[in-house]
Design a protein around this motif. Structure first.
Motif, mmCIF file in Angstrom:
data_model
loop_
_atom_site.group_PDB
_atom_site.id
_atom_site.type_symbol
_atom_site.label_atom_id
_atom_site.label_comp_id
_atom_site.label_asym_id
_atom_site.label_seq_id
_atom_site.Cartn_x
_atom_site.Cartn_y
_atom_site.Cartn_z
ATOM 1 N N TYR A 75 -7.669 6.069 1.422
ATOM 2 C CA TYR A 75 -8.163 6.946 0.361
ATOM 3 C C TYR A 75 -7.584 8.344 0.505
ATOM 4 C CZ TYR A 75 -11.236 9.757 -2.539
ATOM 5 O OH TYR A 75 -11.705 10.637 -3.475
ATOM 6 N N GLU B 281 -8.664 -9.671 6.994
ATOM 7 C CA GLU B 281 -8.951 -8.617 6.033
ATOM 8 C C GLU B 281 -9.528 -9.197 4.744
ATOM 9 O OE1 GLU B 281 -6.108 -5.088 5.865
ATOM 10 O OE2 GLU B 281 -4.818 -6.738 6.492
ATOM 11 N N LYS C 21 -8.147 -2.102 -3.759
ATOM 12 C CA LYS C 21 -8.849 -0.817 -3.815
ATOM 13 C C LYS C 21 -7.966 0.301 -3.270
ATOM 14 C CE LYS C 21 -13.639 -2.509 -3.454
ATOM 15 N NZ LYS C 21 -14.874 -2.475 -2.625
ATOM 16 N N CYS C 22 -7.242 0.005 -2.185
ATOM 17 C CA CYS C 22 -6.315 1.002 -1.639
ATOM 18 C C CYS C 22 -5.246 1.365 -2.658
ATOM 19 C CB CYS C 22 -5.653 0.468 -0.364
ATOM 20 S SG CYS C 22 -6.680 0.578 1.117
ATOM 21 N N GLU D 94 0.823 -1.204 0.000
ATOM 22 C CA GLU D 94 0.000 0.000 0.000
ATOM 23 C C GLU D 94 0.862 1.262 0.000
ATOM 24 O OE1 GLU D 94 -3.023 -0.003 2.998
ATOM 25 O OE2 GLU D 94 -3.817 -1.961 2.403
ATOM 26 N N ASP E 220 -14.387 4.056 -2.999
ATOM 27 C CA ASP E 220 -14.952 3.143 -2.012
ATOM 28 C C ASP E 220 -13.885 2.338 -1.288
ATOM 29 O OD1 ASP E 220 -14.210 1.601 -4.181
ATOM 30 O OD2 ASP E 220 -15.925 0.232 -4.028
ATOM 31 N N SER E 221 -12.625 2.773 -1.373
ATOM 32 C CA SER E 221 -11.569 2.077 -0.657
ATOM 33 C C SER E 221 -11.649 2.414 0.828
ATOM 34 C CB SER E 221 -10.198 2.452 -1.221
ATOM 35 O OG SER E 221 -9.981 3.847 -1.130
ATOM 36 N N PRO E 222 -11.038 1.607 1.692
ATOM 37 C CA PRO E 222 -11.089 1.888 3.136
ATOM 38 C C PRO E 222 -10.549 3.276 3.469
ATOM 39 C CG PRO E 222 -10.268 -0.329 2.736
ATOM 40 C CD PRO E 222 -10.342 0.345 1.397
ATOM 41 N N TYR F 81 -10.677 -0.087 -9.856
ATOM 42 C CA TYR F 81 -10.553 -1.481 -9.433
ATOM 43 C C TYR F 81 -11.693 -2.267 -10.050
ATOM 44 C CZ TYR F 81 -11.214 -5.699 -6.665
ATOM 45 O OH TYR F 81 -11.419 -7.011 -6.294
ATOM 46 N N GLN G 163 -9.547 -7.801 -1.454
ATOM 47 C CA GLN G 163 -9.765 -6.795 -2.478
ATOM 48 C C GLN G 163 -9.658 -5.375 -1.924
ATOM 49 O OE1 GLN G 163 -13.559 -7.023 -4.399
ATOM 50 N NE2 GLN G 163 -14.740 -6.461 -2.587
ATOM 51 N N ASP G 164 -9.763 -5.224 -0.587
ATOM 52 C CA ASP G 164 -9.582 -3.900 -0.008
ATOM 53 C C ASP G 164 -8.172 -3.376 -0.244
ATOM 54 O OD1 ASP G 164 -12.173 -3.737 0.843
ATOM 55 O OD2 ASP G 164 -11.755 -4.286 2.926
#
Length: 447
Positions: free
Chosen positions: A413, A393, A400-401, A362, A407-409, A422, A396-397
């Protein structure tokens, strides 16, 4: 009385003339309003058709092995799109569309232009002497230069029925969307380590799609998920191999799981291994970790004594910083860190190694975005939507990050950085629309 009657007749005659003239004027005003309305609708439709045509040409100009083929493909796409979106005889008009112009500019951009004219017979404004209403439209699009690092996961979890073939075929099809003469593309795949199949050619424009296609078709699928090493190589290609960057920089990252491995120089109980960077791998659930693996190949153990199936018998501590390519590098911390996942010490434990792997990925993606690079991610398979790892966890989060989707955590974001895309593919059949979506989005922001 006769004089008065004659005067009144003359008055009535004057009024009749005034009324007749006024009616003509009113008809002219009415006709102008009606015909102008038709003209406005024709103009709007004409503008939309030419705008869409140049955008379609911008996508089609990537197809072909030389500028002649690319020009023909772009012009055909523009002409077909225009015809489909401006129907023959629309509101009684006749239209003439010019041949789309395709200009390959110095530096790699492509300028696309198109003009069109439409004529429609007027109705009410004929009383004012008009016969035909003419409208015209002109549209232009400039396709930006593109630098793209294409990263493909080839880990063992993808080695299930039908998946490798789907990954290979759709990855090849994805590359067909880009311009072999102007776009710059680097290709790499990863598992325990990362192999850069085809690097950028310095500042030279274009890429070797034939070689990339051949490499992708030979991919085998095995090994663990060292995603951080893959994103490091993608960013390194963009930042160091190219010294004159394009106006659009993109990393496209495909994977089927969250990371569980990372590379560095580790402190070991074997002095000969302390000067060798390698990969340490943890399982997705609590268990024995292994290492060290070669970080420059897909799945290769380092020679004895620098490999142990239980790596805690070899590695005594993790470094404070990721330093796989430079022992002195201090950019991405490993421990002690408190967020986004706590790694309080350098102990070689399942929890620490797994959390460090995710933190590094990340952080490296965020560094790429801070440099203006878009990150697009594509996730495959059921594992991505199931809780896993030491903190349960959703895999896919992490993807997304990386992409910085809306809509990522909240932990990752950043509204000030480029927002990527994504796409989740639940089955092998879903890979095709996902790769197509990513290609379309990249081509859209390149306009």
């Amino acid at each position: 009385m006769k004089t008065t009657a004659a005067f009144r007749r003359r008055q009535r005659g004057s009024v009749s003339i005034i009324v007749a003239v006024s009616l003509i004027a009113l008809l002219g005003i009415l006709g102008l309003a009606v015909d102008s309305g038709f003209g406005y609708m024709i103009k709007a439709r004409l503008d939309a058709a030419t705008d869409g045509a140049v955008i379609a040409a911008g996508e089609a100009v990537t197809r072909g092995s030389n500028q002649t083929e690319q020009t023909n493909n772009a012009q055909q796409a523009a002409t077909a799109f225009f015809a489909a979106n401006y129907p023959a005889g629309f509101l009684g008009s006749s239209v003439t569309a010019g041949t789309p112009s395709i200009v390959f500019n110095t530096g790699g951009t492509v300028t696309i232009g198109m003009t069109a004219q439409a004529s429609v017979p007027v109705s009410f404004t004929k009383v004012l002497g008009f016969k035909v209403l003419n409208v015209s439209s002109s549209s232009q699009a400039i396709r930006k230069t593109l630098d793209m690092a294409f990263v493909i996961d080839t880990t063992g979890s993808l080695n299930t029925s039908g998946v490798p073939a789907a990954v290979r075929s759709n990855a090849v099809a994805f590359l067909n969307n880009f311009d072999v003469t102007n776009d710059r593309v680097a290709l790499m795949h990863f598992a325990y380590g990362t192999v850069v199949d085809v690097p950028f050619k310095g500042n030279t424009r274009g890429f070797d799609r034939a070689t990339m296609t051949a490499d992708i078709k030979k991919y085998s699928f095995n090994g663990s998920t060292n995603s951080a090493e893959a994103i490091w190589n993608a960013r390194n290609q963009l930042n160091t191999v190219i010294t004159q960057p394009s106006s659009l920089r993109v990393i496209v990252f495909f994977s089927d799981g969250a990371p569980n491995s990372f590379s560095s120089f580790f402190t070991t109980n074997q002095s000969g291994c302390n000067n060798t960077a390698g990969t340490i791998a943890s399982p997705d659930s609590a268990g024995t970790m292994s290492g060290l693996y070669n970080m420059n190949s897909l799945s290769q153990q380092l020679g004895s004594p620098c490999y142990q199936s239980n790596v805690t018998k070899l590695v005594t501590a993790m470094p404070n910083w990721y330093n796989a390519h430079d022992k002195n590098e201090q950019v991405f911390p490993i421990w002690p860190v408190t967020a986004p996942r706590a790694v309080p010490n350098g102990d070689i434990t399942y929890v620490n190694v797994n959390r460090a792997s995710r933190n590094l990925l990340e952080a490296m993606a965020a560094a790429a975005r801070a440099e203006g690079t878009y990150v697009f991610t594509l996730g495959y398979g059921p594992e991505l939507v199931q809780p896993a790892g030491p903190d349960n966890e959703i895999g896919q989060d992490v993807l997304k990050c990386m992409a910085n989707t809306a809509d990522s955590p909240s932990r990752c974001y950043n509204s000030k950085q480029p927002v990527g895309v994504y796409c989740y593919a639940a089955t092998p059949a879903d890979l095709k629309p996902c790769f197509s979506q990513l290609a379309s989005q990249i081509l859209r922001i390149s306009k």
